[in-house]
Scaffold this active site. Structure first.
Site, PDB file in Angstrom:
ATOM      1  N   HIS A  20       0.846  -1.195   0.000  1.00 23.79           N
ATOM      2  CA  HIS A  20       0.000   0.000   0.000  1.00 23.79           C
ATOM      3  C   HIS A  20       0.874   1.234   0.000  1.00 23.79           C
ATOM      4  O   HIS A  20       2.044   1.203   0.418  1.00 23.79           O
ATOM      5  CB  HIS A  20      -0.960   0.007   1.195  1.00 23.79           C
ATOM      6  CG  HIS A  20      -0.300   0.346   2.511  1.00 23.79           C
ATOM      7  ND1 HIS A  20      -0.171   1.631   2.976  1.00 23.79           N
ATOM      8  CD2 HIS A  20       0.253  -0.446   3.460  1.00 23.79           C
ATOM      9  CE1 HIS A  20       0.435   1.626   4.147  1.00 23.79           C
ATOM     10  NE2 HIS A  20       0.717   0.378   4.464  1.00 23.79           N
ATOM     11  N   CYS A  21       0.316   2.334  -0.500  1.00 25.49           N
ATOM     12  CA  CYS A  21       1.000   3.620  -0.448  1.00 25.49           C
ATOM     13  C   CYS A  21       0.177   4.536   0.455  1.00 25.49           C
ATOM     14  O   CYS A  21      -0.503   4.073   1.364  1.00 25.49           O
ATOM     15  CB  CYS A  21       1.179   4.191  -1.848  1.00 25.49           C
ATOM     16  SG  CYS A  21      -0.374   4.400  -2.738  1.00 25.49           S
ATOM     17  N   MET A  22       0.176   5.831   0.205  1.00 23.32           N
ATOM     18  CA  MET A  22      -0.530   6.761   1.074  1.00 23.32           C
ATOM     19  C   MET A  22      -2.039   6.574   1.018  1.00 23.32           C
ATOM     20  O   MET A  22      -2.738   6.750   2.013  1.00 23.32           O
ATOM     21  CB  MET A  22      -0.183   8.205   0.669  1.00 23.32           C
ATOM     22  CG  MET A  22       1.240   8.593   0.978  1.00 23.32           C
ATOM     23  SD  MET A  22       1.553   8.760   2.735  1.00 23.32           S
ATOM     24  CE  MET A  22       0.581  10.219   3.103  1.00 23.32           C
ATOM     25  N   ARG A  32      -3.666   4.013  -1.460  1.00 23.08           N
ATOM     26  CA  ARG A  32      -4.138   2.894  -2.270  1.00 23.08           C
ATOM     27  C   ARG A  32      -3.603   1.549  -1.796  1.00 23.08           C
ATOM     28  O   ARG A  32      -2.440   1.438  -1.407  1.00 23.08           O
ATOM     29  CB  ARG A  32      -3.723   3.087  -3.732  1.00 23.08           C
ATOM     30  CG  ARG A  32      -4.155   4.414  -4.322  1.00 23.08           C
ATOM     31  CD  ARG A  32      -3.700   4.531  -5.762  1.00 23.08           C
ATOM     32  NE  ARG A  32      -3.953   5.866  -6.284  1.00 23.08           N
ATOM     33  CZ  ARG A  32      -3.776   6.220  -7.541  1.00 23.08           C
ATOM     34  NH1 ARG A  32      -3.324   5.339  -8.419  1.00 23.08           N
ATOM     35  NH2 ARG A  32      -4.032   7.443  -7.942  1.00 23.08           N
ATOM     36  N   GLU A  65       0.873   7.285  -7.868  1.00 22.65           N
ATOM     37  CA  GLU A  65       0.653   8.063  -6.659  1.00 22.65           C
ATOM     38  C   GLU A  65       0.491   9.525  -7.003  1.00 22.65           C
ATOM     39  O   GLU A  65       1.440  10.270  -7.091  1.00 22.65           O
ATOM     40  CB  GLU A  65       1.845   7.908  -5.715  1.00 22.65           C
ATOM     41  CG  GLU A  65       1.630   8.606  -4.387  1.00 22.65           C
ATOM     42  CD  GLU A  65       0.481   7.959  -3.671  1.00 22.65           C
ATOM     43  OE1 GLU A  65      -0.038   8.583  -2.756  1.00 22.65           O
ATOM     44  OE2 GLU A  65       0.088   6.857  -4.010  1.00 22.65           O
TER      45      GLU A  65
END
Length: 524
Positions: free
Chosen positions: A29-31, A33, A520
């Site tokens: 996961h990122c910030m 998603r 992102e």
């Protein structure tokens, strides 16, 4: 239901809609998603996923991305990983669920077509390079945010003269990560390029080692930190290639001794007597260029940057700005570019409010806006972009106009000497307020940034309200369900074209929105 149970319920709802545990190769996961690497893209039920209450949207890129929003994604991901492991443990030999309506040959052909189309869209050399840059720097964003907020709090306490015994500790906490950020960049770079992460970090650590002040290169003394994150990036890439060369030629019997030694020695020497100087010059040029741009062409530069940032996000080219932001933060303590780019999100919010007002009879779009607008105010623009403005077409352009106006406002104040910066990257919108810094005091900095947001909201709203829709679009998009059913009677030729033009354009834009989306869209 407790928060943990809600997050687990969200994860449990997502899992079968992506083909189950057997269809998942990796989870990250990122910030904002949840990112999944899938074996078979055809097993995913996109519409059902997008309809889940906690899902803000889905994005297909190199990985399959489910937009959950900041905070939420960090809590759902561990629950999702646990469910995947539980399902695999319960059914270790279970294959991915088959498509009942397709034969094996048809399924294979369809999967091959999707894979080929996806590669054609997303695996250009430029996009692959920018994706790697993002993979190196995006994991650092949480630490940048945390340390940035602590730095801002410390600055406020120092200015007010409060808690003098505590502020040195806060300064150490805020500055420690930035003092060693080159090491973390080196570790992530080596990992991304297929090397040993700790060797990449070891070489990058040379850049921040105080002892380099005793070394002379290119006729001048080096200084600790010279070259910064750009030097660390180059040093770690070089170390990775040297390591791979060693693994290929060094005998296995002495590999554990020779390979690490040669990797650190050779790349370290090149870093000290070449990369630190070159990267230092480039870093200085970036800082000088950004300051000159805003000092001399602030309003115009803000207009261009604020207006083009949403298209840059759609193309994935915004990722090239991440090391520039990081370099500016490392040099000056803040990046002057992010507050301007954040105005694109303000234009998007104003646009969404105008769409809400204009489409009074379109319950579906209005529901999407009501659920996505709070996140938009906080700088998470993906749901509004992919769910509202981009599929409609013209409102996406008017949102860019709002962003350009807000950017010009902030840029104008930079041109007259009142610079607005951010001590970290990632947040935008209202979430950027705790990270603001500048050269004229916190009050003036906040006022200019707030003024830019207000300009972006107002211009985005007005541009969309008056120019975001054609008359036919308003008729079609405001049609009541019974009117829509009546309009579906068979028509041909010129009679059918006006009634379907807006809908066709919106559908085409929606389809285009899923092609080549960036990983992102930071700062929107």
């Amino acid at each position: 239901m407790s928060t943990d149970n809600k997050n687990r319920a969200t994860a449990a709802a997502i899992l079968p809609l992506v083909g189950g545990a057997a269809n998942i190769d990796s989870v990250a996961h990122c910030m904002t998603r949840l990112r999944l690497t899938l074996h078979d893209r055809t097993l995913v039920q996109d519409e059902a996923l997008a309809a889940l209450p906690d899902v803000m949207g889905v994005v297909e890129d190199e990985t399959y991305q489910i937009v959950l929003g900041p905070g939420k994604v960090a809590r759902v991901t561990p629950e999702f990983e646990a469910l995947v492991e539980e399902e695999r443990a319960a059914r270790p030999d279970a294959p991915a669920a088959p498509q009942a309506s397709l034969s094996a040959d048809e399924l294979a052909e369809r999967g091959a077509e999707l894979k080929a189309a996806q590669k054609a869209r997303n695996q250009t050399p430029v996009k692959l390079f920018l994706r790697r840059i993002a993979n190196i720097f995006v994991p650092l964003i949480p630490a940048l945010i945390g340390c940035g907020i602590i730095a801002g709090l410390n600055g406020l306490l120092v200015n007010l003269g409060w808690l003098p015994s505590v502020t040195p500790a806060l300064a150490a906490i805020a500055s420690g990560f930035m003092a060693l950020i080159a090491v973390f960049v080196g570790i992530n770079t080596a990992k991304e390029f297929g090397g040993t992460p700790i060797l990449g970090g070891a070489v990058a650590a040379i850049i921040v080692f105080p002892g380099v002040a005793n070394i002379e290169a290119f006729g001048q003394k080096l200084s600790p930190g010279q070259g910064g994150v750009l030097g660390a990036l180059g040093a770690a890439v070089l170390a990775t290639y040297i390591e791979k060369w060693c693994r290929k030629w060094v005998p296995e019997a002495v590999d554990v001794l020779v390979t690490p030694t040669l990797t650190v020695l050779l790349s370290g020497l090149v870093t000290i007597f070449g990369l630190m100087f070159v990267a230092g010059e480039v870093s200085t040029a970036i800082g000088t260029g950004a300051n000159w741009l805003l000092d001399n062409t602030g309003a115009f530069a803000g207009l261009v940057l604020g207006g083009l940032f949403l298209p840059l996000v759609m193309l994935g080219l915004h990722q090239a700005l991440i090391p520039i932001h990081t370099t500016l933060i490392e040099q000056q303590g803040y990046t002057v570019l992010l507050p301007i780019l954040a105005m694109a999100g303000a234009g998007q919010v104003g646009c969404a409010i105008a769409v809400f007002k204009r489409l009074k009879r379109n319950a579906s779009i209005r529901t999407t806006i009501k659920s996505a607008l709070p996140a938009g105010f906080l700088g998470v623009g993906e749901p509004l972009i992919y769910g509202v403005s981009l599929p409609l077409g013209r409102p996406f352009i008017t949102a860019c106009v709002g962003g350009a106006a807000g950017g010009a406002f902030v840029g104008f104040f930079s041109m007259i000497g009142d610079k607005v910066g951010s001590t970290a990257i990632g947040p935008s919108g209202w979430a950027l307020f705790p990270l603001l810094d500048g050269n004229k005091g916190l009050g003036a900095t906040i006022a200019v940034y707030a003024g830019g947001l207000l300009v972006g909201y107002v211009v985005g709203f007005l541009a969309t309200y008056f120019f975001g829709f054609s008359k036919q679009m308003l008729v079609d998009l405001n049609a009541a369900p019974e009117d829509t059913a009546a309009d579906e009677s068979p028509t041909t030729g010129a009679e059918a074209e006006p009634a379907t033009a807006a809908a066709t354009a919106a559908a085409a834009a929606a389809a285009a929105a899923t092609d080549g989306r960036p990983k992102e869209p930071a700062g929107v």
